[in-house]
Enzyme design. Structure first.
Site, PDB file in Angstrom:
ATOM      1  CB  SER A  84       4.740  -6.325  -3.659  1.00 30.56           C
ATOM      2  OG  SER A  84       3.860  -5.390  -3.091  1.00 30.56           O
ATOM      3  CG  ASP A 122      -3.117  -7.757  -4.942  1.00 31.23           C
ATOM      4  OD1 ASP A 122      -3.236  -7.247  -3.809  1.00 31.23           O
ATOM      5  OD2 ASP A 122      -2.014  -7.972  -5.466  1.00 31.23           O
ATOM      6  CG  HIS A 159      -0.158  -8.262  -2.233  1.00 25.97           C
ATOM      7  ND1 HIS A 159       0.001  -7.610  -3.435  1.00 25.97           N
ATOM      8  CD2 HIS A 159       0.925  -7.922  -1.484  1.00 25.97           C
ATOM      9  CE1 HIS A 159       1.100  -6.896  -3.412  1.00 25.97           C
ATOM     10  NE2 HIS A 159       1.688  -7.080  -2.241  1.00 25.97           N
TER      11      HIS A 159
END
Length: 351
Positions: free
Chosen positions: A149, A275, A302
């Protein structure tokens, strides 16, 4: 660009199931168990981020075993060295013969007391400086890095800056990275509010902790903490950065378009098409050099990519395989085939 070979069972094909389970207490427990089972010795360290900045991290290695290299792992925003994906990836890397350093960004993992100023996403210089310090303390070569991320964004920027900083980095791997921060903000605002509310809640808690520790330096009130994500980010930009607008701030850590075209370090990126936090369109617009590879998966949510009911993940194995390939290409101790042969022998009957 290539397709990923990740295919989850039908019950794990919801992006929201993937994303929520990936950060669940059950997966955190799984990560702790998996890392403990390696038998690695883990020690805490304060590393130098330059200009008086101190960052905290955890070094793990298997006693009595020669290392094939050093893997630096970077967590996502409001994550930490103890996030499930960090522990699970560390476990896989340790099993593959690496030693691992999991780095906390400023104000993450309970490290708020180490620095007076507040974390923001353009603080790449201190991460580069910390990576150099880690490389000097644990001079196993080659060194590789991976992130998830926001940590994936930092890993890619670390790869961009490594040659100029004198950091010998053999390769990077990035899972569901933030590519275009401005687009990501819009995407979360227009998407399921669960994720925006989660980040607002955790960020407010972090800022409260900072205020408690440094009340004279951080005198913001509860009304400020009650602002929404965009408004709170704008407050951060105006009061705690040198950027003159939120757009300039987002642009400061964007890696969209052709910004990765100058990568000299080999890089791999894994992204899920479903995502719910990071928009996919920015990945299609990336201009990547020949030694950078983007893999797109139909599923994964995600930073999820969960495989089964035990909540083991595809991404941890993917990161390990990609970093091992980069390390071997850079001439690390022992090739991949040698390590695999040793592992097969160790698990064979009588082995």
């Amino acid at each position: 660009m290539a397709g990923s070979d990740y295919t989850p069972p039908h019950w794990l094909r919801s992006p929201h199931v993937q994303t929520v389970l990936a950060s669940s207490p059950w997966r955190r427990k799984r990560g702790a168990q998996r890392l403990a089972a390696t038998g690695a010795v883990t020690t805490a360290h304060l590393v130098d981020g330059g200009d008086g900045v101190r960052l905290q991290g955890l070094h793990s290695a298997l006693p009595g075993r020669r290392s094939r290299g050093l893997a630096l792992l970077l967590h996502g925003w409001e994550g930490s060295t103890e996030s499930s994906y960090m522990r699970l990836t560390a476990a896989r890397l340790l099993e593959c013969g690496f030693e691992v350093f999991r780095l906390n960004f400023r104000d993450h993992g309970g490290s708020h007391h180490l620095n007076e100023a507040i974390f923001h996403s353009n603080r790449i210089d201190e991460v580069v400086h910390a990576a150099l310090d880690v490389a000097q303390r644990f001079p196993a070569r080659p060194m590789v890095a991976a992130g998830y991320s926001l940590g994936g964004n930092f890993a890619l920027r670390l790869g961009l800056r490594a040659p100029g900083a004198g950091l010998q980095l053999a390769g990077v791997a990035s899972v569901c990275p933030v590519i275009d921060p401005a687009r990501t903000m819009l995407y979360m605002e227009r998407g399921h509010r669960l994720y925006l509310r989660h980040f607002e809640r955790t960020w407010r808690a972090s800022l409260r902790r900072k205020r408690e520790l440094f009340p004279h330096h951080h005198a913001f009130d509860d009304a400020t903490l009650g602002l929404g994500m965009r408004e709170l980010t704008d407050w951060l930009v105006q009061t705690h950065t040198d950027f003159d607008s939120i757009d300039a701030y987002f642009d400061g850590y964007s890696v969209a378009g052709d910004r990765l075209s100058g990568l000299q370090v080999p890089a791999d990126i894994l992204m899920a098409a479903d995502d719910p936090v990071i928009p996919l369109d920015a990945f299609h617009a990336l201009a990547l050099p020949a030694h950078a590879r983007l893999e797109l998966s139909r599923w994964g949510g995600h930073c999820g990519f969960l495989l089964d009911r035990r909540l083991d993940g595809f991404a941890e194995g993917w990161v390990t395989a990609r970093l091992a390939a980069h390390a071997d290409a850079a001439g690390g101790e022992g090739g991949l085939r040698t390590r695999l042969a040793a592992a097969v022998h160790a698990h064979a009957p009588g082995g």
